[in-house]
Structures are given as C-alpha cells and as structure tokens.
Design a protein around this motif. Structure first.
Motif, PDB file in Angstrom:
ATOM      1  N   UNK A  87       0.831  -1.206   0.000  1.00 12.72           N
ATOM      2  CA  UNK A  87       0.000   0.000   0.000  1.00 12.72           C
ATOM      3  C   UNK A  87       0.869   1.261   0.000  1.00 12.72           C
ATOM      4  N   UNK A  88       1.956   1.242   0.778  1.00 11.42           N
ATOM      5  CA  UNK A  88       2.861   2.388   0.831  1.00 11.42           C
ATOM      6  C   UNK A  88       3.524   2.606  -0.521  1.00 11.42           C
ATOM      7  N   UNK A  89       3.955   1.528  -1.166  1.00 12.36           N
ATOM      8  CA  UNK A  89       4.561   1.643  -2.502  1.00 12.36           C
ATOM      9  C   UNK A  89       3.561   2.243  -3.484  1.00 12.36           C
ATOM     10  N   UNK A  90       2.304   1.847  -3.386  1.00 11.41           N
ATOM     11  CA  UNK A  90       1.269   2.415  -4.254  1.00 11.41           C
ATOM     12  C   UNK A  90       1.074   3.907  -4.001  1.00 11.41           C
ATOM     13  N   UNK A  91       1.101   4.297  -2.743  1.00 14.09           N
ATOM     14  CA  UNK A  91       0.972   5.719  -2.403  1.00 14.09           C
ATOM     15  C   UNK A  91       2.165   6.502  -2.947  1.00 14.09           C
ATOM     16  N   UNK A  92       3.359   5.956  -2.758  1.00 17.02           N
ATOM     17  CA  UNK A  92       4.571   6.626  -3.235  1.00 17.02           C
ATOM     18  C   UNK A  92       4.595   6.750  -4.758  1.00 17.02           C
ATOM     19  N   UNK A  93       3.997   5.791  -5.443  1.00 17.70           N
ATOM     20  CA  UNK A  93       3.972   5.827  -6.912  1.00 17.70           C
ATOM     21  C   UNK A  93       3.252   7.057  -7.440  1.00 17.70           C
ATOM     22  N   UNK A  94       2.360   7.633  -6.637  1.00 19.59           N
ATOM     23  CA  UNK A  94       1.643   8.835  -7.059  1.00 19.59           C
ATOM     24  C   UNK A  94       2.448  10.109  -6.814  1.00 19.59           C
ATOM     25  N   UNK A  95       3.563  10.012  -6.115  1.00 17.33           N
ATOM     26  CA  UNK A  95       4.398  11.191  -5.849  1.00 17.33           C
ATOM     27  C   UNK A  95       5.192  11.539  -7.099  1.00 17.33           C
ATOM     28  N   UNK A  96       5.106  12.755  -7.570  1.00 18.54           N
ATOM     29  CA  UNK A  96       5.757  13.128  -8.824  1.00 18.54           C
ATOM     30  C   UNK A  96       7.280  13.110  -8.776  1.00 18.54           C
ATOM     31  N   UNK A  97       7.872  13.114  -7.618  1.00 21.41           N
ATOM     32  CA  UNK A  97       9.340  13.135  -7.527  1.00 21.41           C
ATOM     33  C   UNK A  97       9.947  11.738  -7.510  1.00 21.41           C
ATOM     34  N   UNK A  98       9.098  10.724  -7.464  1.00 23.96           N
ATOM     35  CA  UNK A  98       9.583   9.342  -7.445  1.00 23.96           C
ATOM     36  C   UNK A  98       9.904   8.899  -8.867  1.00 23.96           C
ATOM     37  N   UNK A  99      11.137   8.504  -9.097  1.00 25.08           N
ATOM     38  CA  UNK A  99      11.545   8.014 -10.415  1.00 25.08           C
ATOM     39  C   UNK A  99      11.371   6.503 -10.474  1.00 25.08           C
ATOM     40  N   UNK A 100      11.814   5.811  -9.432  1.00 20.25           N
ATOM     41  CA  UNK A 100      11.638   4.360  -9.355  1.00 20.25           C
ATOM     42  C   UNK A 100      11.204   3.992  -7.945  1.00 20.25           C
ATOM     43  N   UNK A 101      10.472   2.901  -7.849  1.00 19.51           N
ATOM     44  CA  UNK A 101      10.064   2.339  -6.561  1.00 19.51           C
ATOM     45  C   UNK A 101      10.216   0.833  -6.691  1.00 19.51           C
ATOM     46  N   UNK A 102      11.035   0.257  -5.818  1.00 16.25           N
ATOM     47  CA  UNK A 102      11.275  -1.185  -5.870  1.00 16.25           C
ATOM     48  C   UNK A 102      11.073  -1.773  -4.488  1.00 16.25           C
ATOM     49  N   UNK A 103      10.333  -2.847  -4.434  1.00 13.03           N
ATOM     50  CA  UNK A 103      10.215  -3.560  -3.155  1.00 13.03           C
ATOM     51  C   UNK A 103      11.495  -4.348  -2.964  1.00 13.03           C
ATOM     52  N   UNK A 104      11.996  -4.377  -1.760  1.00 17.58           N
ATOM     53  CA  UNK A 104      13.294  -4.992  -1.496  1.00 17.58           C
ATOM     54  C   UNK A 104      13.191  -6.074  -0.440  1.00 17.58           C
ATOM     55  N   UNK A 105      14.041  -7.056  -0.561  1.00 16.08           N
ATOM     56  CA  UNK A 105      14.160  -8.094   0.456  1.00 16.08           C
ATOM     57  C   UNK A 105      15.524  -7.895   1.115  1.00 16.08           C
ATOM     58  N   UNK A 112      13.801   3.505  -3.344  1.00 17.58           N
ATOM     59  CA  UNK A 112      13.228   4.465  -4.292  1.00 17.58           C
ATOM     60  C   UNK A 112      14.320   5.388  -4.810  1.00 17.58           C
ATOM     61  N   UNK A 113      14.130   5.844  -6.029  1.00 19.94           N
ATOM     62  CA  UNK A 113      14.977   6.900  -6.581  1.00 19.94           C
ATOM     63  C   UNK A 113      14.115   8.145  -6.624  1.00 19.94           C
ATOM     64  N   UNK A 114      14.609   9.208  -5.991  1.00 19.48           N
ATOM     65  CA  UNK A 114      13.889  10.476  -5.914  1.00 19.48           C
ATOM     66  C   UNK A 114      14.666  11.499  -6.730  1.00 19.48           C
ATOM     67  N   UNK A 115      13.970  12.303  -7.530  1.00 16.73           N
ATOM     68  CA  UNK A 115      14.612  13.338  -8.345  1.00 16.73           C
ATOM     69  C   UNK A 115      13.931  14.679  -8.107  1.00 16.73           C
ATOM     70  N   UNK A 116      14.752  15.698  -7.913  1.00 19.03           N
ATOM     71  CA  UNK A 116      14.251  17.058  -7.755  1.00 19.03           C
ATOM     72  C   UNK A 116      15.156  18.004  -8.542  1.00 19.03           C
ATOM     73  N   UNK A 117      14.748  19.259  -8.637  1.00 20.36           N
ATOM     74  CA  UNK A 117      15.515  20.236  -9.401  1.00 20.36           C
ATOM     75  C   UNK A 117      16.776  20.684  -8.680  1.00 20.36           C
ATOM     76  N   UNK A 118      16.765  20.649  -7.328  1.00 24.65           N
ATOM     77  CA  UNK A 118      17.930  21.144  -6.584  1.00 24.65           C
ATOM     78  C   UNK A 118      18.020  20.444  -5.233  1.00 24.65           C
ATOM     79  N   UNK A 119      19.114  20.675  -4.520  1.00 26.15           N
ATOM     80  CA  UNK A 119      19.319  20.023  -3.224  1.00 26.15           C
ATOM     81  C   UNK A 119      18.322  20.454  -2.153  1.00 26.15           C
ATOM     82  N   UNK A 120      17.940  21.740  -2.064  1.00 29.44           N
ATOM     83  CA  UNK A 120      16.925  22.086  -1.052  1.00 29.44           C
ATOM     84  C   UNK A 120      15.606  21.331  -1.267  1.00 29.44           C
ATOM     85  N   UNK A 121      15.188  21.187  -2.515  1.00 36.72           N
ATOM     86  CA  UNK A 121      13.951  20.441  -2.786  1.00 36.72           C
ATOM     87  C   UNK A 121      14.125  18.966  -2.448  1.00 36.72           C
TER      88      UNK A 121
END
Length: 190
Positions: A87-105, A112-121
């Motif tokens: 459920x959390x992965x599904x919620x995160x998938x709707x976040x526009x800054x998420x590039x990838x979301x992988x469930x891990x063992x 997750x890979x998160x991308x933004x325009x700058x370091x403060x963001x």
C-alpha cells in the motif's frame, strides 16, 4: 541463459533476440523488430505478449544521462510498518518526484529513486514529505553525486553485428545541446 521469474524455463534464442532488438529500438514497429530474427510481425507481437505475461520482458523508460546531469537524485531506503509495504509503494507511486520504486528483500522494504531540481527540494522531499506518507516508519537518503552509468547502457549479446543494424535507425534528433539547460515548468510535475 536468462530465466523467467514464474516458470524458471530458459529464455529461447528467439525470445532473447527479440529482447535484444527491443533494447536497441524500444519504439520500433513489430515489422521492424521482426527483421532482426527473421520473424513476421504477428509472431513478434505474440512472442512479446508471452514474454510480457511471464514478466520476462517489458518496455519502460529511464532518464538518460543528459537529464540526470540536470537533476538532483537520491536513492532512498524506506522502512514500512508491518503489512503496509504494498500500500505504501502504491501511495509513493503517485508522488511526482519518485523516479523508481522497488520492493526490497533487504534491511529496508522499499528502495526508491527520488529526483528534484535542486538540493533544497531534495532535502524537503526526503526529510519532510516522505516521513509523512502513511506506512513509512523511516527513510534514509543517499545523495547521488555522480552517475557512472545508467540502465540503458547494459547490453545483451544475443544479436550478431549484422542483426543489430537491421531495425531501421531512429530519426535523428539533431546535435545534442551543450551546456546546462534549466528545467522549465514543462519539465516539472504538476
């Protein structure tokens, strides 16, 4: 030889050739892709559907090196409350800054890979936004300072050099732009 996740059967030579051709030209038509292993378009489409149904092949996208040079990235390990990872992965998938979301063992539930325009963001997203997502119990970010390679550079050696040139070449996009380009409103998510 690669194996499928579900059946553990080896991937056929034709299937591997199709995957290699798709890596070279993911937007090619079934007709163009069929030229590589010498198959008709209907057979190519049918084989791809079978590979996709087994989770062996898929077409996705990945930001290339020119875009990665203009963004600030972080790999984020996310822990979730017990029973909430999907459920959390599904919620995160709707976040526009998420590039990838992988469930891990591993020691964490989601990578997750998160991308933004700058370091403060990037800081705001990893320190303020992610911890408030329902189900997230912890988030650890590792800022990407340099991308040595990206997924599009991996190669499959299923096709000989003559076969690699069979799919028609993609249209040329003109010379690459040099220098730093600002990310515009068109590039940003809503």
């Amino acid at each position: 030889m690669p194996r499928t996740r579900e059946s553990a059967k080896p991937l056929s030579e034709d299937g591997l050739a199709l995957v290699h051709a798709l890596r070279l030209r993911p937007r090619a038509s079934w007709t163009e892709l069929g030229r590589v292993p010498g198959m008709d378009p209907v057979t190519v489409a049918r084989r791809f559907r079978r590979l996709a149904a087994h989770g062996t092949a898929w077409v996705g996208l990945s930001p290339g090196p020119r875009l990665l040079d203009r963004l600030r990235l972080a790999f984020v390990e996310i822990d979730c409350a017990p029973g909430t990872t999907a459920r959390t992965a599904g919620t995160l998938a709707a976040h526009p800054r998420m590039v990838t979301i992988e469930r891990a063992a591993a020691d964490h539930d989601i990578l997750a890979t998160v991308a933004t325009a700058d370091l403060p963001a990037l800081s705001r997203h990893t320190l303020d936004v992610l911890p408030r997502v329902p189900g997230v119990t912890a988030a650890r970010a590792r800022i990407v300072t340099h991308m040595f390679t990206e997924g599009g550079r991996r190669r499959i050696a299923a096709l000989d050099p003559g076969q690699r040139s069979r799919p028609t070449a993609p249209p040329t996009a003109g010379p690459p732009r040099r220098g730093h380009r600002e990310i515009t409103a068109f590039d940003r998510p809503c």
